[in-house]
Design an enzyme around this catalytic site. Structure first.
Site, PDB file in Angstrom:
ATOM      1  N   GLU A 259       0.850  -1.197   0.000  1.00  0.00           N
ATOM      2  CA  GLU A 259       0.000   0.000   0.000  1.00  0.00           C
ATOM      3  C   GLU A 259       0.883   1.244   0.000  1.00  0.00           C
ATOM      4  O   GLU A 259       1.931   1.255   0.658  1.00  0.00           O
ATOM      5  CB  GLU A 259      -0.913  -0.008   1.237  1.00  0.00           C
ATOM      6  CG  GLU A 259      -1.895  -1.172   1.214  1.00  0.00           C
ATOM      7  CD  GLU A 259      -2.854  -1.176   2.417  1.00  0.00           C
ATOM      8  OE1 GLU A 259      -2.736  -0.297   3.291  1.00  0.00           O
ATOM      9  OE2 GLU A 259      -3.712  -2.080   2.457  1.00  0.00           O
ATOM     10  N   HIS A 282      -7.829   1.380   2.043  1.00  0.00           N
ATOM     11  CA  HIS A 282      -7.699   0.937   3.443  1.00  0.00           C
ATOM     12  C   HIS A 282      -8.439   1.892   4.396  1.00  0.00           C
ATOM     13  O   HIS A 282      -7.864   2.377   5.375  1.00  0.00           O
ATOM     14  CB  HIS A 282      -6.218   0.823   3.841  1.00  0.00           C
ATOM     15  CG  HIS A 282      -6.005  -0.140   4.974  1.00  0.00           C
ATOM     16  ND1 HIS A 282      -4.874  -0.915   5.103  1.00  0.00           N
ATOM     17  CD2 HIS A 282      -6.793  -0.456   6.039  1.00  0.00           C
ATOM     18  CE1 HIS A 282      -4.966  -1.647   6.189  1.00  0.00           C
ATOM     19  NE2 HIS A 282      -6.124  -1.387   6.780  1.00  0.00           N
TER      20      HIS A 282
HETATM   21  N1  LIG Z   1      -9.900  -2.472   6.556  1.00  0.00           N
HETATM   22  C1  LIG Z   1      -9.651  -1.881   7.713  1.00  0.00           C
HETATM   23  O1  LIG Z   1      -9.519  -0.667   7.798  1.00  0.00           O
HETATM   24  C2  LIG Z   1      -9.571  -2.728   8.937  1.00  0.00           C
HETATM   25  C3  LIG Z   1      -9.921  -2.182  10.185  1.00  0.00           C
HETATM   26  C4  LIG Z   1      -9.909  -3.002  11.307  1.00  0.00           C
HETATM   27  C5  LIG Z   1      -9.480  -4.314  11.203  1.00  0.00           C
HETATM   28  N2  LIG Z   1      -9.081  -4.806   9.999  1.00  0.00           N
HETATM   29  C6  LIG Z   1      -8.636  -6.193   9.848  1.00  0.00           C
HETATM   30  O2  LIG Z   1      -9.780  -7.038   9.910  1.00  0.00           O
HETATM   31  C7  LIG Z   1      -9.383  -8.345  10.342  1.00  0.00           C
HETATM   32  C8  LIG Z   1     -10.352  -8.877  11.379  1.00  0.00           C
HETATM   33  O3  LIG Z   1     -10.346  -8.034  12.518  1.00  0.00           O
HETATM   34  P1  LIG Z   1     -11.062  -8.523  13.868  1.00  0.00           P
HETATM   35  O4  LIG Z   1     -10.968  -7.408  14.844  1.00  0.00           O
HETATM   36  O5  LIG Z   1     -12.385  -9.120  13.571  1.00  0.00           O
HETATM   37  O6  LIG Z   1     -10.054  -9.685  14.288  1.00  0.00           O
HETATM   38  P2  LIG Z   1     -10.307 -10.868  15.337  1.00  0.00           P
HETATM   39  O7  LIG Z   1      -8.967 -11.272  15.818  1.00  0.00           O
HETATM   40  O8  LIG Z   1     -11.349 -10.490  16.315  1.00  0.00           O
HETATM   41  O9  LIG Z   1     -10.928 -12.047  14.428  1.00  0.00           O
HETATM   42  C9  LIG Z   1     -10.203 -12.780  13.513  1.00  0.00           C
HETATM   43  C10 LIG Z   1     -10.852 -14.144  13.425  1.00  0.00           C
HETATM   44  O10 LIG Z   1     -10.268 -14.859  12.323  1.00  0.00           O
HETATM   45  C11 LIG Z   1     -10.086 -16.218  12.738  1.00  0.00           C
HETATM   46  N3  LIG Z   1      -9.069 -16.794  11.851  1.00  0.00           N
HETATM   47  C12 LIG Z   1      -7.744 -16.531  11.819  1.00  0.00           C
HETATM   48  N4  LIG Z   1      -7.158 -17.188  10.821  1.00  0.00           N
HETATM   49  C13 LIG Z   1      -8.141 -17.889  10.186  1.00  0.00           C
HETATM   50  C14 LIG Z   1      -8.165 -18.726   9.059  1.00  0.00           C
HETATM   51  N5  LIG Z   1      -7.055 -18.976   8.364  1.00  0.00           N
HETATM   52  N6  LIG Z   1      -9.349 -19.276   8.694  1.00  0.00           N
HETATM   53  C15 LIG Z   1     -10.477 -19.000   9.386  1.00  0.00           C
HETATM   54  N7  LIG Z   1     -10.529 -18.209  10.468  1.00  0.00           N
HETATM   55  C16 LIG Z   1      -9.370 -17.637  10.846  1.00  0.00           C
HETATM   56  C17 LIG Z   1      -9.694 -16.127  14.179  1.00  0.00           C
HETATM   57  O11 LIG Z   1      -9.894 -17.340  14.868  1.00  0.00           O
HETATM   58  C18 LIG Z   1     -10.628 -15.005  14.663  1.00  0.00           C
HETATM   59  O12 LIG Z   1     -11.866 -15.512  15.097  1.00  0.00           O
HETATM   60  C19 LIG Z   1      -7.942  -8.206  10.836  1.00  0.00           C
HETATM   61  O13 LIG Z   1      -7.067  -8.695   9.847  1.00  0.00           O
HETATM   62  C20 LIG Z   1      -7.764  -6.705  10.975  1.00  0.00           C
HETATM   63  O14 LIG Z   1      -6.411  -6.314  10.784  1.00  0.00           O
HETATM   64  C21 LIG Z   1      -9.144  -4.039   8.864  1.00  0.00           C
END
Ligand SMILES: NC(=O)c1ccc[n+]([C@@H]2O[C@H](COP(=O)([O-])OP(=O)(O)OC[C@H]3O[C@@H](n4cnc5c(N)ncnc54)[C@H](O)[C@@H]3O)[C@@H](O)[C@H]2O)c1
Length: 412
Positions: A259, A282
């Site tokens: 990015e 993002h």
């Molecule tokens: N686009 C954005 O601006 C933005 C903002 C916030 C968070 N995010 C991203 O969103 C994602 C999710 O955030 P969150 O707070 O829900 O995270 P979280 O940790 O609460 O949830 C992630 C879930 O994914 C599961 N998981 C991990 N690897 C896996 C796989 N290979 N297959 C299936 N399940 C799997 C975990 O067990 C967990 O339940 C993160 O990567 C975070 O960085 C992006």
């Protein structure tokens, strides 16, 4: 008085919370480079940053008075967490303050892709009246497949059901299914039934390249795909091929393998220029509401660490949730080796101190023992605790003289 330096336009709500706790706050709009940071931090015990300031091992080694770092963001990649732990510096972030913002963008995009809004919008901007129902659907009754049922995935599940969608999810961990959502045992099962597949896994290393060409091929013809999690999770070349072949009818992507660094920079991606593909820079979690919520969340964690020694949700220290008691308190961060607790309590016994409460938590190489003792500084145990070769940082609050915790010395 403790001093906090907040960089990168941290939300004013954070300034207010810290000032109300008696902390002197200085704010700056930009990030600082390593040399500037070391020079400036000499007078501060608390640092607040967003994503641009890099808190390196060198910074942490050069500023022994630093007590805590708050990252007013979700990620903590900008901090050397191992170095922070070994120097007894607590790190706090905001793991779920922008969850709702990401979920709302995902909902908007699921509807937009299912109605082919990006295509209709572009045609009209190009002066073409493309009035047709072709390829457009209601989301009601369609199936949403959520990969990763954590903070974001599970909240999206609730909103999607409210729109009349059927929800299936796949998670590698045991998760409670909300509402009528149905857990599936394999990713393949999800891909075969979902009209919309959306990825919300975390950024662990094992998820690099997890969504490959084979998986796009297993998705239903005409289905849509969303990634608002991490850019490195998805093979974007394969996504492009499956859009161009028409196997997928659309995609929304908010995160990319590489990015641009700052606003206004050029953006390159194989996904540019494709029909019914929504690209966003993002911004899933970027709303004013989320910024305020992050400001509140992280500032309260820093405040509580300062007032009560509480480390709840610290990303690097053992977590202890502590209340203010009005009694003297000794917070000892130490190397997690056998016998430390016994040695600490021997020091208290040698000084005739009566322990009123004690809590211990460990995390990897670190242990954190917090002991409540009235009249604590008069008893002179601190010198002995500091002299223990397992001590990383010692902070003492005297119930009578100081209601708050001073930074305390970090052992060399
Ligand atoms: N686009 C954005 O601006 C933005 C903002 C916030 C968070 N995010 C991203 O969103 C994602 C999710 O955030 P969150 O707070 O829900 O995270 P979280 O940790 O609460 O949830 C992630 C879930 O994914 C599961 N998981 C991990 N690897 C896996 C796989 N290979 N297959 C299936 N399940 C799997 C975990 O067990 C967990 O339940 C993160 O990567 C975070 O960085 C992006």
């Amino acid at each position: 008085m403790l001093r906090a330096l907040l960089l990168e336009n941290v939300h004013p709500a954070a300034v207010e919370i810290l000032r109300d706790a008696g902390i002197e706050v200085e704010t700056r709009s930009g990030a600082l480079d390593e040399a500037e940071l070391i020079e400036t931090l000499a007078d501060f015990q608390i640092l607040g940053i967003r994503s641009k300031t890099q808190v390196t091992r060198h910074v942490l080694e050069s500023v022994p008075g630093l007590l805590a770092v708050g990252t007013f963001s979700i990620g903590t990649n900008q901090i050397d967490l191992d170095a922070a732990s070994s120097h007894g510096v607590a790190v706090f972030n905001a793991p779920f303050s922008n969850t709702r913002s990401v979920v709302e963008l995902a909902v908007a995009e699921i509807i937009a892709l299912t109605r082919r809004l990006a295509v209709r919008d572009k045609a009209l901007h190009d002066g073409v009246w493309d009035k047709t129902a072709e390829g457009s659907h209601e989301v009601r009754g369609r199936t949403l497949g959520i990969i990763g049922y954590g903070n974001i995935g599970s909240q999206l599940s609730v909103l999607a059901e409210n729109l009349g969608m059927n929800v299936v999810f796949y998670d590698t961990a045991e998760k409670l299914a909300l509402g009528n959502a149905r857990r599936v045992e394999t990713l393949g099962e999800l891909l075969e039934v979902a009209d919309a597949v959306t990825i919300h896994v975390d950024g662990r290393a094992g998820n690099a390249g997890m969504f490959t060409g084979d998986m796009f091929a297993r998705m239903k013809p005409g289905s849509i795909f969303l990634n608002l999690s991490r850019g490195f999770v998805v093979d974007v070349e394969s996504l492009r091929e499956h859009i161009l072949s028409g196997h997928l009818s659309g995609a929304a992507v908010d995160v990319f393998p590489t990015e641009p660094k700052k606003r206004g920079d050029h953006f390159e991606s194989p996904l540019r220029g494709l029909d019914n593909v929504i690209l966003t820079p993002h911004v899933g979690g970027s709303t004013l509401e989320a910024q305020e919520s992050i400001g509140h969340f992280v500032a309260k964690k820093l405040r509580d660490y300062f007032l009560t020694a509480s480390t709840t949700l610290s990303v690097n220290l053992p977590n202890l949730q502590l209340e203010h008691t009005g009694v003297g308190r000794i917070a000892l961060l130490h190397r997690n080796v056998p016998g430390v607790l016994a040695a600490v309590n021997q020091v208290f016994a040698d000084h005739g101190a009566n322990i009123e409460a004690q809590m211990l938590a460990t995390r990897g190489d670190l242990g954190y023992v917090v002991t409540d003792i009235s009249d604590v500084t008069q008893r002179g145990a601190s010198k002995k605790l500091m002299a223990m070769d397992t001590t990383v940082r010692l902070r003492i609050r005297d119930a009578f003289e100081r209601p708050e915790f001073p930074p305390g010395p970090a052992a060399g």
